[in-house]
Design a protein around this motif. Structure first.
Motif, mmCIF file in Angstrom:
data_model
loop_
_atom_site.group_PDB
_atom_site.id
_atom_site.type_symbol
_atom_site.label_atom_id
_atom_site.label_comp_id
_atom_site.label_asym_id
_atom_site.label_seq_id
_atom_site.Cartn_x
_atom_site.Cartn_y
_atom_site.Cartn_z
ATOM 1 N N ASP A 129 0.857 -1.341 0.184
ATOM 2 C CA ASP A 129 -0.035 0.049 -0.098
ATOM 3 C C ASP A 129 0.923 1.327 0.080
ATOM 4 O OD1 ASP A 129 -2.539 1.450 0.259
ATOM 5 O OD2 ASP A 129 -1.733 2.013 2.476
ATOM 6 N N ALA A 130 0.731 2.170 -1.069
ATOM 7 C CA ALA A 130 1.657 3.421 -1.121
ATOM 8 C C ALA A 130 1.537 4.331 -0.105
ATOM 9 C CB ALA A 130 1.318 3.949 -2.209
ATOM 10 N N GLU A 131 0.186 4.373 0.632
ATOM 11 C CA GLU A 131 0.096 5.255 1.723
ATOM 12 C C GLU A 131 0.667 4.797 3.101
ATOM 13 O OE1 GLU A 131 -1.368 8.179 1.873
ATOM 14 O OE2 GLU A 131 -1.325 8.700 3.712
ATOM 15 N N ALA A 132 0.655 3.421 3.201
ATOM 16 C CA ALA A 132 1.394 2.940 4.416
ATOM 17 C C ALA A 132 2.954 3.120 4.177
ATOM 18 C CB ALA A 132 0.974 1.510 4.427
ATOM 19 N N ALA A 133 3.249 2.834 2.994
ATOM 20 C CA ALA A 133 4.821 3.036 2.648
ATOM 21 C C ALA A 133 5.271 4.309 2.829
ATOM 22 C CB ALA A 133 5.048 2.429 0.950
ATOM 23 N N ARG A 134 4.650 5.384 2.361
ATOM 24 C CA ARG A 134 4.761 6.605 2.659
ATOM 25 C C ARG A 134 4.949 7.243 4.131
ATOM 26 N NH1 ARG A 134 2.777 11.204 4.133
ATOM 27 N NH2 ARG A 134 0.734 10.424 4.424
ATOM 28 N N LYS A 135 4.004 6.661 4.799
ATOM 29 C CA LYS A 135 3.836 7.079 6.177
ATOM 30 C C LYS A 135 5.366 6.370 6.956
ATOM 31 C CE LYS A 135 -0.839 7.242 7.353
ATOM 32 N NZ LYS A 135 -1.976 6.680 7.860
ATOM 33 N N PHE A 136 5.797 5.339 6.530
ATOM 34 C CA PHE A 136 7.030 4.960 6.884
ATOM 35 C C PHE A 136 8.210 5.442 6.508
ATOM 36 C CE2 PHE A 136 4.796 0.779 8.392
ATOM 37 C CZ PHE A 136 5.505 0.976 9.581
ATOM 38 N N ALA A 137 8.181 6.064 5.182
ATOM 39 C CA ALA A 137 9.104 6.749 4.588
ATOM 40 C C ALA A 137 9.517 8.183 5.002
ATOM 41 C CB ALA A 137 8.788 6.872 3.022
ATOM 42 N N ASP A 138 8.296 8.757 5.494
ATOM 43 C CA ASP A 138 8.038 9.914 6.109
ATOM 44 C C ASP A 138 8.735 9.596 7.623
ATOM 45 O OD1 ASP A 138 7.094 11.125 4.135
ATOM 46 O OD2 ASP A 138 5.064 11.371 4.940
ATOM 47 N N ALA A 139 8.342 8.676 8.378
ATOM 48 C CA ALA A 139 8.803 8.526 9.646
ATOM 49 C C ALA A 139 10.458 8.480 9.606
ATOM 50 C CB ALA A 139 8.237 7.423 10.387
ATOM 51 N N GLU B 215 14.965 5.103 -2.935
ATOM 52 C CA GLU B 215 14.841 6.544 -3.636
ATOM 53 C C GLU B 215 13.840 6.923 -2.619
ATOM 54 O OE1 GLU B 215 13.103 5.512 -7.337
ATOM 55 O OE2 GLU B 215 15.216 5.101 -8.131
ATOM 56 N N LEU B 216 13.297 6.428 -1.706
ATOM 57 C CA LEU B 216 12.264 6.892 -0.848
ATOM 58 C C LEU B 216 13.112 7.440 0.646
ATOM 59 C CD1 LEU B 216 9.527 4.579 -1.182
ATOM 60 C CD2 LEU B 216 9.345 6.789 -2.160
ATOM 61 N N LEU B 217 14.092 7.039 0.551
ATOM 62 C CA LEU B 217 14.909 7.345 1.841
ATOM 63 C C LEU B 217 15.771 8.741 1.798
ATOM 64 C CD1 LEU B 217 16.274 3.699 2.297
ATOM 65 C CD2 LEU B 217 14.042 4.628 3.490
ATOM 66 N N PRO B 218 15.848 9.304 3.114
ATOM 67 C CA PRO B 218 16.616 10.532 3.069
ATOM 68 C C PRO B 218 18.238 10.128 2.455
ATOM 69 C CG PRO B 218 16.086 9.657 5.315
ATOM 70 C CD PRO B 218 15.354 8.729 4.430
ATOM 71 N N ASP B 219 18.624 11.146 2.092
ATOM 72 C CA ASP B 219 20.069 10.856 1.471
ATOM 73 C C ASP B 219 21.074 10.224 2.666
ATOM 74 O OD1 ASP B 219 19.183 11.899 -0.977
ATOM 75 O OD2 ASP B 219 19.906 13.856 -0.549
ATOM 76 N N LYS B 220 20.794 10.438 3.765
ATOM 77 C CA LYS B 220 21.809 10.236 4.864
ATOM 78 C C LYS B 220 21.742 8.530 5.021
ATOM 79 C CE LYS B 220 22.102 13.795 7.885
ATOM 80 N NZ LYS B 220 21.183 14.961 7.859
ATOM 81 N N ILE B 221 20.629 7.739 4.221
ATOM 82 C CA ILE B 221 20.563 6.140 4.520
ATOM 83 C C ILE B 221 20.991 5.683 3.461
ATOM 84 C CG2 ILE B 221 19.020 4.377 4.832
ATOM 85 C CD1 ILE B 221 18.827 6.090 7.236
ATOM 86 N N THR B 222 22.118 4.812 3.371
ATOM 87 C CA THR B 222 22.707 4.083 2.419
ATOM 88 C C THR B 222 22.326 2.525 2.527
ATOM 89 O OG1 THR B 222 24.364 5.393 2.126
ATOM 90 C CG2 THR B 222 24.807 3.477 1.130
ATOM 91 N N PRO C 228 7.370 -4.201 0.191
ATOM 92 C CA PRO C 228 7.568 -2.837 0.501
ATOM 93 C C PRO C 228 7.540 -2.287 1.788
ATOM 94 C CG PRO C 228 6.546 -3.058 -1.805
ATOM 95 C CD PRO C 228 6.273 -4.099 -1.171
ATOM 96 N N VAL C 229 6.396 -2.663 2.341
ATOM 97 C CA VAL C 229 5.878 -1.848 3.564
ATOM 98 C C VAL C 229 6.624 -2.577 4.682
ATOM 99 C CG1 VAL C 229 4.119 -1.560 5.421
ATOM 100 C CG2 VAL C 229 3.824 -1.070 3.000
ATOM 101 N N ASP C 230 6.931 -3.958 4.584
ATOM 102 C CA ASP C 230 7.769 -4.621 5.402
ATOM 103 C C ASP C 230 9.129 -3.887 5.636
ATOM 104 O OD1 ASP C 230 6.014 -6.812 6.285
ATOM 105 O OD2 ASP C 230 6.659 -7.951 4.240
ATOM 106 N N ILE C 231 9.619 -4.010 4.241
ATOM 107 C CA ILE C 231 11.099 -3.399 4.171
ATOM 108 C C ILE C 231 11.220 -1.812 4.831
ATOM 109 C CG2 ILE C 231 12.894 -2.783 2.771
ATOM 110 C CD1 ILE C 231 11.831 -5.253 0.880
ATOM 111 N N LEU C 232 10.222 -1.115 4.325
ATOM 112 C CA LEU C 232 10.404 0.259 4.943
ATOM 113 C C LEU C 232 10.054 0.100 6.445
ATOM 114 C CD1 LEU C 232 8.532 2.047 2.231
ATOM 115 C CD2 LEU C 232 10.688 2.790 3.055
ATOM 116 N N GLN C 233 9.368 -0.778 7.135
ATOM 117 C CA GLN C 233 9.219 -0.820 8.512
ATOM 118 C C GLN C 233 10.553 -1.526 9.109
ATOM 119 O OE1 GLN C 233 5.973 -3.404 9.915
ATOM 120 N NE2 GLN C 233 5.897 -2.287 12.087
#
Ligand code: SF4
Length: 389
Positions: free
Chosen positions: A9-19, A48-55, A222-227
């Motif tokens: 779910d794109a919305e759930a993924a976006r919430k984790f990316a924002d968090a 590509e959704l992660l902040p630049d600081k995360i590699t 995707p949501v698993d991985i972002l979490q």
């Protein structure tokens, strides 16, 4: 579909990316161990959704990729023999040995068959008593229980014309090899959820303590991985190095005890060579002495082989997270899925194949992935919606 759609779910993924963006204050380097996770990350544009600081670095968790060239050459040797039916999962059939692959052995008249389970291979042995049936037992802890069960049943039923060519590897010793390397950059790991379904995650506890590195057992959507990344970053930011479980819908701390029991009955821990990495002590499984007659290497009298990798291929560095596939000078030119130089390009779980399939456009300057664009659009819509209130 339950357990698929809600984790895409794109919305759930976006919430984790924002968090993740909210809690990240320092640069962090995180490795996903499993090739399945690598494919999801590249396919859905999670990095590509992660902040630049995360590699994100891609780890050695593709069993086809780490199967040594020597063992593939041994498989080709056995498969070409006239009295043999050689069986394998489909993903090994195209992996090149020094001079050929299993499909070309089949084209030349070898009896090479794709099966979906080692128990199918055992059935073939029962149906073809005048043939030697060999199964190519490749994989991590995930495939070991079924392979162990096939050998156990062969022994119980007195089936003598069945054997396995073993290339089983274990994840925790490879993780320790990466952590103890002088080139290591990894500060946290996403542990492969399916491996932990079998063996649990107790083994990571001493590694987390010894190296001061967090582990998060993580699923594959995707949501698993972002979490999982969120949980890893939260530990890093808080100065913790613990083992946490994101994949609670499938993984228990102790794993699957019945699966572990059949693995222990048939296999013992042995040193193993990993393609592109080299030998790692106590990092594989081999058949116990009680089941030695089911060892294809012994049955066919195969001696030691030493084979050189193509000099252009840097898959060893890719598998250790030191280089990314598109940093290889022959990526997408001399090396493609049609003409792979290394196993990380031929395997569907290999990092080079994932970059070729989903990131090749970056080399010629095109767009980001479909999923990350979908989330970016969802994010923009939310900002617009909030502004309208
Ligand atoms: S692109 Fe090909 S040659 Fe380069 S590291 Fe990957 S598999 Fe090896």
């Amino acid at each position: 579909m339950k357990y698929i759609d809600e984790y895409r779910d794109a919305e759930a993924a976006r919430k984790f990316a924002d968090a993740i963006a909210r809690i990240t204050t320092k640069p962090w380097t995180i490795m996903e161990i499993c090739g399945g996770q690598t494919h999801a990350i590249v396919k859905f544009g999670i990095d590509e959704l992660l902040p630049d600081k995360i590699t994100l670095l891609h780890g050695p968790g593709c069993p086809v990729c780490v199967t040594p060239l020597e063992l593939i050459d041994k498989a080709l040797d056995i498969a070409a023999r006239p009295d043999v039916i050689f069986t394998s999962f489909g993903d090994m059939l195209r992996v090149p040995g020094s001079n050929a692959d299993l499909l070309s052995v089949k084209a030349a008249g070898g009896d090479v068959r794709m099966v979906y389970s080692p128990l199918d291979a055992l059935k073939l042995a029962q149906q073809n008593p005048d043939k030697q049936v060999v199964f190519f037992a490749v994989g991590f802890e995930t495939t070991a229980p079924a392979n162990a069960m096939a050998v156990y049943q062969a022994a119980q039923q007195g089936i003598k014309n069945f054997s396995i060519l073993v290339s089983h590897v274990l994840v925790p010793p490879a993780v320790e090899a990466i952590l103890s390397s002088s080139t290591n950059r990894v500060q946290a790991f996403l542990a492969a959820g399916h491996v932990c379904v079998v063996v649990g995650f107790e083994e990571y506890v001493p590694l987390a303590k010894k190296y001061g590195v967090p582990f998060v057992v993580t699923g594959f959507e995707p949501v698993d991985i972002l979490q999982g990344i969120y949980m890893a970053v939260r530990q890093l930011e808080e100065g913790r190095a613990e083992v946490e479980n994101q994949y609670v819908r499938a993984v228990r701390r102790q794993g699957n005890l019945s699966a572990q029991q059949i693995i222990r009955e048939v296999f013992e821990v042995v040193p193993r060579k990993w393609r592109g990495i080299g030998s790692i002590p106590q990092s594989g499984l081999g058949l116990r002495a009680a089941y030695a007659e089911y060892d294809a290497e012994k049955r066919f009298g195969l001696g030691e082989l030493t084979v050189e990798e193509p000099p252009e291929c840097i898959s060893g560095l890719v598998l250790q997270g030191v280089k990314k596939p598109n940093q290889c000078p022959v990526f997408g030119t001399l090396c493609t899925p049609e003409h792979p130089l290394g196993a990380t390009m031929v395997s569907s779980e290999g990092a080079c194949a994932a970059y070729y399939r989903y990131r090749r456009e970056e080399v010629v300057g095109l767009q980001s992935s479909v999923f990350s664009r979908e989330i970016q659009v969802a994010s923009q819509q939310l900002v617009v919606g909030e502004g309208e209130k």
